[in-house]
Design an enzyme around this catalytic site. Structure first.
Site, mmCIF file in Angstrom:
data_model
loop_
_atom_site.group_PDB
_atom_site.id
_atom_site.type_symbol
_atom_site.label_atom_id
_atom_site.label_comp_id
_atom_site.label_asym_id
_atom_site.label_seq_id
_atom_site.Cartn_x
_atom_site.Cartn_y
_atom_site.Cartn_z
ATOM 1 N N HIS A 101 0.821 -1.199 0.000
ATOM 2 C CA HIS A 101 0.000 0.000 0.000
ATOM 3 C C HIS A 101 0.861 1.257 0.000
ATOM 4 O O HIS A 101 2.052 1.233 0.328
ATOM 5 C CB HIS A 101 -0.941 0.023 1.206
ATOM 6 C CG HIS A 101 -0.239 0.146 2.530
ATOM 7 N ND1 HIS A 101 0.463 -0.899 3.106
ATOM 8 C CD2 HIS A 101 -0.144 1.188 3.401
ATOM 9 C CE1 HIS A 101 0.967 -0.512 4.260
ATOM 10 N NE2 HIS A 101 0.620 0.754 4.463
ATOM 11 N N ASP A 103 0.377 5.049 1.767
ATOM 12 C CA ASP A 103 -0.425 5.517 2.895
ATOM 13 C C ASP A 103 -1.553 6.459 2.470
ATOM 14 O O ASP A 103 -1.329 7.441 1.755
ATOM 15 C CB ASP A 103 0.467 6.242 3.912
ATOM 16 C CG ASP A 103 1.330 5.282 4.711
ATOM 17 O OD1 ASP A 103 0.934 4.124 4.883
ATOM 18 O OD2 ASP A 103 2.416 5.705 5.173
ATOM 19 N N HIS A 238 4.746 0.314 0.305
ATOM 20 C CA HIS A 238 5.498 -0.440 1.302
ATOM 21 C C HIS A 238 4.654 -1.588 1.835
ATOM 22 O O HIS A 238 3.430 -1.630 1.669
ATOM 23 C CB HIS A 238 6.011 0.454 2.429
ATOM 24 C CG HIS A 238 4.963 1.254 3.139
ATOM 25 N ND1 HIS A 238 4.404 2.398 2.611
ATOM 26 C CD2 HIS A 238 4.374 1.082 4.348
ATOM 27 C CE1 HIS A 238 3.525 2.895 3.461
ATOM 28 N NE2 HIS A 238 3.475 2.105 4.520
ATOM 29 N N ARG A 252 5.002 6.887 14.407
ATOM 30 C CA ARG A 252 5.053 7.471 13.063
ATOM 31 C C ARG A 252 4.414 8.853 13.044
ATOM 32 O O ARG A 252 3.353 9.069 13.635
ATOM 33 C CB ARG A 252 4.305 6.571 12.075
ATOM 34 C CG ARG A 252 4.487 6.969 10.612
ATOM 35 C CD ARG A 252 3.604 6.131 9.709
ATOM 36 N NE ARG A 252 2.211 6.555 9.790
ATOM 37 C CZ ARG A 252 1.183 5.847 9.316
ATOM 38 N NH1 ARG A 252 1.397 4.663 8.767
ATOM 39 N NH2 ARG A 252 -0.052 6.298 9.427
#
Length: 289
Positions: A101, A103, A238, A252
């Protein structure tokens, strides 16, 4: 990938496709010159790894992200107490996304970049893999590139049983800083290509997903606690490898961006003939996140 030397940091490319380890970075005391060099290296390598950042303060983590752009407050994921800008990704609380995917492509303005620090990692396993979507586009045939340059794709997310966010973006986007074109579809959030019939859309997306996931477009990173990865979300996908059974926890910060741009669509949305049912949405491409 052309590699240029850095006058400030020790740069060690990870693969020929993308990725570089950057040594000599102190994010707690990063100068404007140091930030400008990291930004340049990010545009060149697409994902950069900063090893040994153990002890990084939340303020420095957020501050580095804010130099790239506006920091996002994620609408769905848990956040670090006292620091709502930092999302906590915990394997013990469902934080395993082992699907390729990019993000948050279900937003009109998907993120520019993500800055992830792994604070707890298993003794083995739990690597992350990235792909270079410039190369995925550039290695397609000329007729295929010409077709894709005239198409859009719908991206969605489902929370529970409801579709809670939806956006339509070019299948091929133009990077706002480099001007290069890249493939911009992914298995997790891309639902369908609205200019095509359902069967045509499914077949083309399945081909593009598989093509972009070839090893020659990838780099794989084995984490140590404290390591940071910064990736350009506009031109990478990723995948978090789910091959471990010990806790893995990351923090994150995500940086907002502008609307993806590319060629305008060359055809209108497909309209089914009278009496024909048309179900464009790929249910398996829209999962809980």
């Amino acid at each position: 990938m052309t590699v240029s030397a850095s006058t400030l940091f020790d740069v060690q490319p990870v693969t020929g496709a993308l990725g570089a380890r950057i040594f000599g970075v102190d994010l707690e005391n990063l100068t404007d010159e140091g930030f400008a060099e990291l930004h340049r290296l990010l545009l060149q390598h697409l994902v950069i790894f900063l090893p040994g950042q153990t002890g990084l303060s939340p303020q420095a983590h957020i501050g580095f992200a804010a130099r790239l752009g506006d920091v996002e407050l994620h609408p769905y994921l848990p956040r670090l107490e006292g620091h709502p800008e930092i999302v906590v990704i915990d394997s013990e609380a469902g934080g395993k996304v082992d699907i390729w995917h990019t993000d948050m492509t279900f937003h009109d303005h998907p993120p520019l970049a993500s800055i992830l620090q792994i604070v707890t990692c298993p003794p083995s396993g739990g690597d992350t893999i990235w792909t270079n979507q410039y190369l995925a586009y550039e290695q397609l045939s000329t007729p295929m590139r010409e077709l894709l340059d005239g198409l859009t794709a719908v991206h969605m997310i489902r929370i529970g049983t409801e579709f809670s966010s939806r956006a339509e973006h070019p299948v091929v986007r133009v990077h706002p800083e480099t001007g290069r074109r890249s493939l911009y579809v992914n298995r997790l959030f891309t639902s369908h290509i609205p200019q095509l019939t359902r069967n045509e859309s499914d077949a083309l997306l399945d081909f593009l997903f598989t093509f972009a996931e070839q090893p020659q477009f990838m780099c794989r990173y084995a984490w140590n606690e404290g390591d940071i990865a910064v990736w350009d979300n506009r031109v990478t996908m990723h995948y978090a490898v789910n091959d471990y059974d010990r806790p893995r926890r990351g923090q994150r910060v995500t940086v907002l961006a502008d609307t993806p741009t590319g060629n305008p669509p060359r055809w209108p949305h497909y309209q089914a003939p009278p009496g024909q049912r048309y179900w464009p949405t790929r249910v398996n491409a829209v999962e809980n996140y």
